[in-house]
Design an enzyme around this catalytic site. Structure first.
Site, PDB file in Angstrom:
ATOM      1  N   GLY A  33       0.821  -1.206   0.000  1.00  0.00           N
ATOM      2  CA  GLY A  33       0.000   0.000   0.000  1.00  0.00           C
ATOM      3  C   GLY A  33       0.852   1.252   0.000  1.00  0.00           C
ATOM      4  N   ASP A  89       2.736  -2.655   8.115  1.00  0.00           N
ATOM      5  CA  ASP A  89       1.720  -2.748   7.060  1.00  0.00           C
ATOM      6  C   ASP A  89       0.637  -1.698   7.296  1.00  0.00           C
ATOM      7  OD1 ASP A  89       0.387  -3.706   4.847  1.00  0.00           O
ATOM      8  OD2 ASP A  89       0.302  -5.789   5.538  1.00  0.00           O
ATOM      9  N   LYS A 102      -8.349  -4.973   6.045  1.00  0.00           N
ATOM     10  CA  LYS A 102      -7.266  -4.782   5.081  1.00  0.00           C
ATOM     11  C   LYS A 102      -7.694  -5.408   3.748  1.00  0.00           C
ATOM     12  CE  LYS A 102      -2.998  -5.546   6.097  1.00  0.00           C
ATOM     13  NZ  LYS A 102      -2.688  -4.397   5.228  1.00  0.00           N
ATOM     14  N   GLY A 103      -6.882  -5.149   2.727  1.00  0.00           N
ATOM     15  CA  GLY A 103      -7.170  -5.760   1.432  1.00  0.00           C
ATOM     16  C   GLY A 103      -7.528  -4.763   0.356  1.00  0.00           C
ATOM     17  N   GLY A 105      -5.572  -3.224  -1.343  1.00  0.00           N
ATOM     18  CA  GLY A 105      -4.657  -3.506  -2.455  1.00  0.00           C
ATOM     19  C   GLY A 105      -4.717  -4.961  -2.892  1.00  0.00           C
ATOM     20  N   GLU A 111      -0.631 -10.757   3.300  1.00  0.00           N
ATOM     21  CA  GLU A 111      -0.421  -9.835   4.434  1.00  0.00           C
ATOM     22  C   GLU A 111      -0.783 -10.513   5.751  1.00  0.00           C
ATOM     23  OE1 GLU A 111      -1.216  -5.450   2.468  1.00  0.00           O
ATOM     24  OE2 GLU A 111      -2.943  -6.652   3.007  1.00  0.00           O
TER      25      GLU A 111
HETATM   26  C1  5RP Z   1      -3.358  -3.856   0.780  1.00  0.00           C
HETATM   27  C2  5RP Z   1      -3.685  -3.289   2.106  1.00  0.00           C
HETATM   28  C3  5RP Z   1      -3.157  -1.927   2.400  1.00  0.00           C
HETATM   29  O1  5RP Z   1      -2.290  -2.007   3.485  1.00  0.00           O
HETATM   30  C4  5RP Z   1      -4.313  -1.024   2.698  1.00  0.00           C
HETATM   31  O2  5RP Z   1      -5.177  -1.012   1.570  1.00  0.00           O
HETATM   32  C5  5RP Z   1      -3.856   0.406   3.027  1.00  0.00           C
HETATM   33  O3  5RP Z   1      -3.278   0.987   1.902  1.00  0.00           O
HETATM   34  P1  5RP Z   1      -2.861   2.519   1.860  1.00  0.00           P
HETATM   35  O4  5RP Z   1      -1.740   2.689   2.831  1.00  0.00           O
HETATM   36  O5  5RP Z   1      -2.471   2.758   0.428  1.00  0.00           O
HETATM   37  O6  5RP Z   1      -4.067   3.330   2.251  1.00  0.00           O
HETATM   38  O7  5RP Z   1      -4.354  -3.873   2.926  1.00  0.00           O
HETATM   39  O8  5RP Z   1      -4.006  -5.079   0.570  1.00  0.00           O
END
Ligand code: 5RP
Length: 236
Positions: A33, A89, A102-103, A105, A111
């Protein structure tokens, strides 16, 4: 050149704060992310300056692998280690009990494996990710094996969710995960009352690989904020 927007500044600051907590000799889970990307960058910069030595990274996605290589972080695999010191993360929602969705991305399966194995899992978010109740601002991602998409959607409806297949951007058709699967995003009208009971119920549907509820996985949550016009980082 214009100054970065406040959200970018918060992400940079919180990513740096997490990278500063990594110690020499550590095996580090590298999340996915835009926020974690700054942590990976700063770990790389600390390695390059000699402030940090002998780090090995375990990436949670293709994106994290590419960034780690770009910033000179040596990589290893779960087969080659017997401990993971820390994982860093991001998250899409964090509730007051440090439960998370989460998820965003589509990387939540890897993860969850990596983040759960770490001695300390440090979550890096900006203040916009904090919610009172999960599922109120973000849909819950569920990774599903392609041939099971339709029966899984029906089973999710039976659990009270409204499933939507995640579609690609600048790509015709669905998002395909690093594992070659699809992602179903699920809306729960009143949010998620009991994340601890919903997580295994979803994972017990045949064809579901993993869902984005992270229950009792986070140890430390670092929050990037703008206070009185200045970026700051606090621990939840
Ligand atoms: C990817 C994730 C990311 O950690 C989550 O979407 C946060 O992303 P960002 O820091 O770009 O807001 O879970 O699967």
């Amino acid at each position: 050149m214009s100054a970065p927007d406040p959200v970018t500044v918060m992400k940079q600051q919180v990513g740096k704060a997490a990278a500063d907590r990594v110690k020499s000799g550590a095996i580090v889970g590298l999340g996915t992310g835009s926020t974690t990307a700054y942590a990976i960058q700063y770990i790389g910069e600390r390695l390059a300056s000699g402030d940090l030595e002998d780090i090995k990274g375990i990436p949670t996605s293709f994106q994290a692998t590419v960034l780690a290589k770009q910033y000179g972080i040596p990589l290893t695999t779960l087969d080659e280690i017997d401990r993971m010191d820390v994982a860093i993360d991001g998250a899409d929602e964090v509730d007051p009990n440090k439960q998370m969705i989460k998820g965003g991305g589509a990387a939540h399966t890897r993860e969850k494996i990596v983040d759960s194995l770490a001695e300390e899992f440090i979550v890096v978010v900006d203040g916009s990710k904090l919610v009172k109740k999960l599922g109120t601002t973000f849909l819950l991602p569920v990774e599903v094996i392609p041939m099971a998409m339709t029966p899984v959607m029906r089973a999710i409806e039976a659990l009270g969710g409204q499933p939507t297949l995640r579609m690609g951007v600048k790509k015709a058709g669905p998002v395909v995960t690093d594992e070659g699967n699809l992602v179903i995003d699920v809306k729960f009208d009143a949010g998620i009352d009991d994340p601890a009971s919903l997580e295994p119920k979803l994972n017990n549907i045949p064809g579901v690989l993993e869902n984005g509820l992270f229950v009792n996985v986070a140890d430390t949550v670092l929050i990037g904020e703008i206070v009185d016009g200045e970026p700051s980082v606090r621990e939840m």
